[in-house]
Design an enzyme around this catalytic site. Structure first.
Site, PDB file in Angstrom:
ATOM      1  N   HIS A 142      75.286  30.352  67.422  1.00 50.97           N
ATOM      2  CA  HIS A 142      76.738  30.586  67.430  1.00 50.97           C
ATOM      3  C   HIS A 142      77.328  30.256  68.802  1.00 50.97           C
ATOM      4  CE1 HIS A 142      80.642  32.415  66.762  1.00 50.97           C
ATOM      5  NE2 HIS A 142      80.442  33.224  67.785  1.00 50.97           N
ATOM      6  N   ARG A 151      84.096  23.599  74.872  1.00 56.25           N
ATOM      7  CA  ARG A 151      83.866  23.208  76.262  1.00 56.25           C
ATOM      8  C   ARG A 151      83.146  21.874  76.334  1.00 56.25           C
ATOM      9  NH1 ARG A 151      82.941  28.739  76.480  1.00 56.25           N
ATOM     10  NH2 ARG A 151      80.729  28.352  76.268  1.00 56.25           N
ATOM     11  N   GLU A 210      78.239  39.613  60.859  1.00 58.50           N
ATOM     12  CA  GLU A 210      77.474  40.365  61.858  1.00 58.50           C
ATOM     13  C   GLU A 210      76.772  41.554  61.195  1.00 58.50           C
ATOM     14  OE1 GLU A 210      79.340  41.323  65.572  1.00 58.50           O
ATOM     15  OE2 GLU A 210      80.853  39.731  65.394  1.00 58.50           O
ATOM     16  N   ASP A 242      83.514  41.108  61.536  1.00 58.16           N
ATOM     17  CA  ASP A 242      84.344  41.218  62.735  1.00 58.16           C
ATOM     18  C   ASP A 242      85.475  40.187  62.643  1.00 58.16           C
ATOM     19  OD1 ASP A 242      85.171  41.991  65.241  1.00 58.16           O
ATOM     20  OD2 ASP A 242      83.808  40.644  66.297  1.00 58.16           O
ATOM     21  N   GLN A 249      93.282  34.262  69.687  1.00 52.90           N
ATOM     22  CA  GLN A 249      92.172  34.370  70.648  1.00 52.90           C
ATOM     23  C   GLN A 249      92.222  33.258  71.703  1.00 52.90           C
ATOM     24  OE1 GLN A 249      88.383  34.507  68.646  1.00 52.90           O
ATOM     25  NE2 GLN A 249      87.199  34.760  70.512  1.00 52.90           N
ATOM     26  N   TYR A 253      92.554  34.859  75.559  1.00 49.85           N
ATOM     27  CA  TYR A 253      91.267  35.430  75.989  1.00 49.85           C
ATOM     28  C   TYR A 253      90.904  35.221  77.459  1.00 49.85           C
ATOM     29  CZ  TYR A 253      88.237  31.267  76.038  1.00 49.85           C
ATOM     30  OH  TYR A 253      87.620  30.083  76.349  1.00 49.85           O
ATOM     31  N   LYS A 262      91.094  40.404  67.936  1.00 50.21           N
ATOM     32  CA  LYS A 262      89.940  41.111  67.386  1.00 50.21           C
ATOM     33  C   LYS A 262      90.255  42.537  66.936  1.00 50.21           C
ATOM     34  CE  LYS A 262      86.673  38.073  68.410  1.00 50.21           C
ATOM     35  NZ  LYS A 262      85.692  37.575  67.457  1.00 50.21           N
ATOM     36  N   THR A 358      78.301  37.158  65.995  1.00 52.05           N
ATOM     37  CA  THR A 358      78.225  36.290  64.819  1.00 52.05           C
ATOM     38  C   THR A 358      76.807  35.747  64.659  1.00 52.05           C
ATOM     39  OG1 THR A 358      80.484  35.655  65.252  1.00 52.05           O
ATOM     40  CG2 THR A 358      79.248  34.266  63.716  1.00 52.05           C
TER      41      THR A 358
HETATM   42 MN    MN Z   1      82.226  39.399  66.891  1.00 50.37          MN
END
Ligand code: MN
Length: 424
Positions: A142, A151, A210, A242, A249, A253, A262, A358
Site C-alpha cells: 500500500h 511522489r 484494514e 477506514d 486529504q 494533509y 479521515k 490499508t
Molecule cells: Mn487507514
C-alpha cells in the site's frame, strides 16, 4: 502454548455449517441488544448469539471471576478489565458449555430459550468504547502504491518507512458499527492547482481495508510494552473500514497528516475475535530488510493468515467483489506497532484501538482501496450492472469480510457493511 478452546477436534451440540465464521473454536465477543433484554454481552456460535448475562445469572460462569453486572453493559470494557487471563478463562468456560459433551445448557430447554438467540433477531452494537484510536500505515504494498502514484516510483517509500511503523492519532468519536449508514462528507478541496480551493461534497470517497486490534489496560505512563509482551495486551481484532476522502486529504494533509479526510467515520465489525482464537493461524511475516532496531525485533511468527475481501453493492444491484487480500502481507506486525507506540512511554488504555493501515497485497486484485484498485481513477472497475467505479458512489454499500482457515477449522469475523448516503 496450547489453548484447549482452539482444539480442531472440538464439536458443539449446536450444529455449525463448515462455512460458518463461528464454530466452537472461535468464541468471539460482542454486545447485542433487543427491546426485551436491553444490552447484553454475548458470544457467537453458528447463526446464534449466546447471552453471557443469562449464563452468569444461571450460575454457569461462577468460576470465571467476572462480575455479573459486567455482562449487562453496552460495551465490553468492563469484561476486558479482567485482562488476558480473565478473557482466556471466560472463553475456555464458554467453550466447555458449548461442547457436545456438556449437558448444563444443552439439556436445559428453559435456559436455552433465554441464552440462545438468532443473530438475525438482535441488533449488534459497537462492541467497545474506544478511548484512543491510532491508525498505522504498515502494508509495504500500500505504501509503495501510494508513494508511486503521488511522489516518485523510484523512491516510493519515504526514508523512515522501513525503520518506523508509521502511524497517526485518529479520532474515536466517529467510530461506528456495521449497519450504520454514512453521509458523503463535504469539505475543502483544490482540484485545480492553479486556482483557489473550493467547498463541496467529496468527489473521491474511498474505503480502506484494514483490521483493528483492541487493547487491554496497558502500563502506566512512562513504561513501554515490548514486542514479546505485546500479545498479552491485545484483546482481539475486528474488521475495520477506514473511510477516506481522497480529495480532501490531498489538500489538507501537509504538514500534519490526515484530518477531516479521515475523521467523518470509521466502521468496525461487531465481533471481536480474540488473539487467542487466531493463534493457530500465525504465519511468518515478510523479511524485514534492512534489519529493524533492537526494540522492534520480534521472535516467532507474528503475522496472521487472514483472508480478507471487499465487496461493493450498488443501490439496486448485487454485491460484487472488488478486492481479495490477506492480513499476512503486513510488513509491520501488531507486536511491533504496539512496541513502537509505547516506546516513548505513551500509555495505552483498556479499549484503545489500533488500525493496521490499508492491507494491500502484490496483485492488483488485492489492493485494499479504490485509490489503488482504480489507480487514481485511471483504471475504472467494471460492475456487473454495467456501471463503473473509480471511487465510491452514493447508494453504494461497502462490505468487508474476513476469515482464517486451517485443519478443517474456519474462524471468521462476519462482516462490516455500511451504506453511503448523499452529502447533507
Ligand atoms: Mn487507514
Amino acid at each position: 502454548m496450547s489453548i484447549p478452546a482452539n482444539d480442531p477436534k472440538k464439536r458443539s451440540w449446536i450444529d455449525v455449517d463448515k462455512n460458518s465464521d463461528f464454530p466452537i473454536q472461535n468464541i468471539p465477543f460482542g454486545v447485542y441488544s433487543t427491546e426485551a433484554t436491553g444490552v447484553r454481552v454475548c458470544t457467537a456460535i453458528s447463526d446464534f448469539v449466546v447471552d453471557l448475562f443469562e449464563l452468569a445469572k444461571a450460575g454457569l460462569l461462577a468460576n470465571v471471576g467476572i462480575e455479573e453486572s459486567a455482562y449487562a453493559q453496552p460495551v465490553l470494557n468492563s469484561v476486558m478489565k479482567s485482562g488476558k487471563a480473565g478473557i482466556r478463562k471466560l472463553r475456555s468456560r464458554l467453550s466447555e458449555l458449548l461442547d457436545e459433551n456438556n449437558s448444563d445448557l444443552r439439556d436445559d430447554a428453559a435456559l436455552r430459550e433465554l441464552v440462545i438467540k438468532k443473530q438475525t433477531d438482535v441488533e449488534m452494537l459497537l462492541p467497545v468504547q474506544v478511548g484512543d484510536y491510532t491508525d498505522f500505515y504498515s502494508s509495504i504494498e500500500h505504501a509503495t502504491n501510494v508513494g508511486t502514484m503521488f511522489r516518485d516510483p523510484n523512491n516510493a517509500l519515504l526514508p523512515n518507512w522501513k525503520h518506523i511503523p508509521v502511524g497517526y492519532h485518529g479520532r474515536s468519536s466517529s467510530i461506528i458499527p456495521s449497519g450504520v449508514p454514512i453521509h458523503r462528507p463535504v469539505g475543502q478541496t483544490r482540484p485545480d492547482d492553479s486556482a483557489p480551493p473550493v467547498f463541496g461534497p467529496c468527489k473521491l470517497l474511498d474505503f480502506e481495508l484494514e483490521t483493528a486490534f483492541v487493547t487491554f489496560e496497558g502500563k502506566p505512563l512512562g513504561d513501554r510494552i515490548s514486542t514479546s509482551e505485546a500479545d498479552d495486551y491485545i484483546f482481539g481484532l475486528m474488521l475495520f473500514n477506514d473511510w477516506s476522502a481522497r480529495d480532501i486529504q490531498k489538500w489538507e494533509y501537509v504538514p500534519l497528516g490526515p484530518f477531516l479526510a479521515k475523521n467523518f467515520a470509521s466502521s468496525v465489525s461487531p465481533w471481536i475475535v480474540t488473539l487467542d482464537a487466531l493463534e493457530p493461524f500465525r504465519v511468518e511475516g515478510p523479511k524485514q530488510d534492512p534489519p529493524v532496531l533492537p526494540y522492534l525485533e520480534c521472535e516467532g511468527n507474528k503475522n496472521i493468515d487472514l483472508n480478507l475481501s471487499v465487496l461493493i453493492k450498488p443501490e439496486n444491484s448485487d454485491e460484487h467483489t472488488v478486492c481479495e487480500s490477506n492480513f499476512k502481507y503486513m510488513y509491520w506486525s501488531m507486536n511491533q506497532q504496539l512496541a513502537h507506540h509505547t516506546v516513548n512511554g505513551c500509555n495505552v488504555k483498556c479499549g484503545d484501538m489500533m488500525g493496521s493501515g490499508t492491507i494491500s497485497g502484490k496483485e492488483p486484485s488485492s489492493y485494499g482501496s479504490m485509490l489503488e484498485l482504480s489507480w487514481k481513477g485511471t483504471k475504472p472497475i467494471q460492475m456487473p450492472d454495467g456501471s463503473e467505479r473509480k471511487f465510491l458512489q452514493d447508494g453504494d454499500t461497502v462490505i468487508m469480510r474476513g476469515h482464517c482457515q486451517k485443519d478443517g477449522v474456519r474462524v471468521g469475523f462476519g462482516e462490516v457493511s455500511n451504506k453511503i448516503l448523499p452529502a447533507k
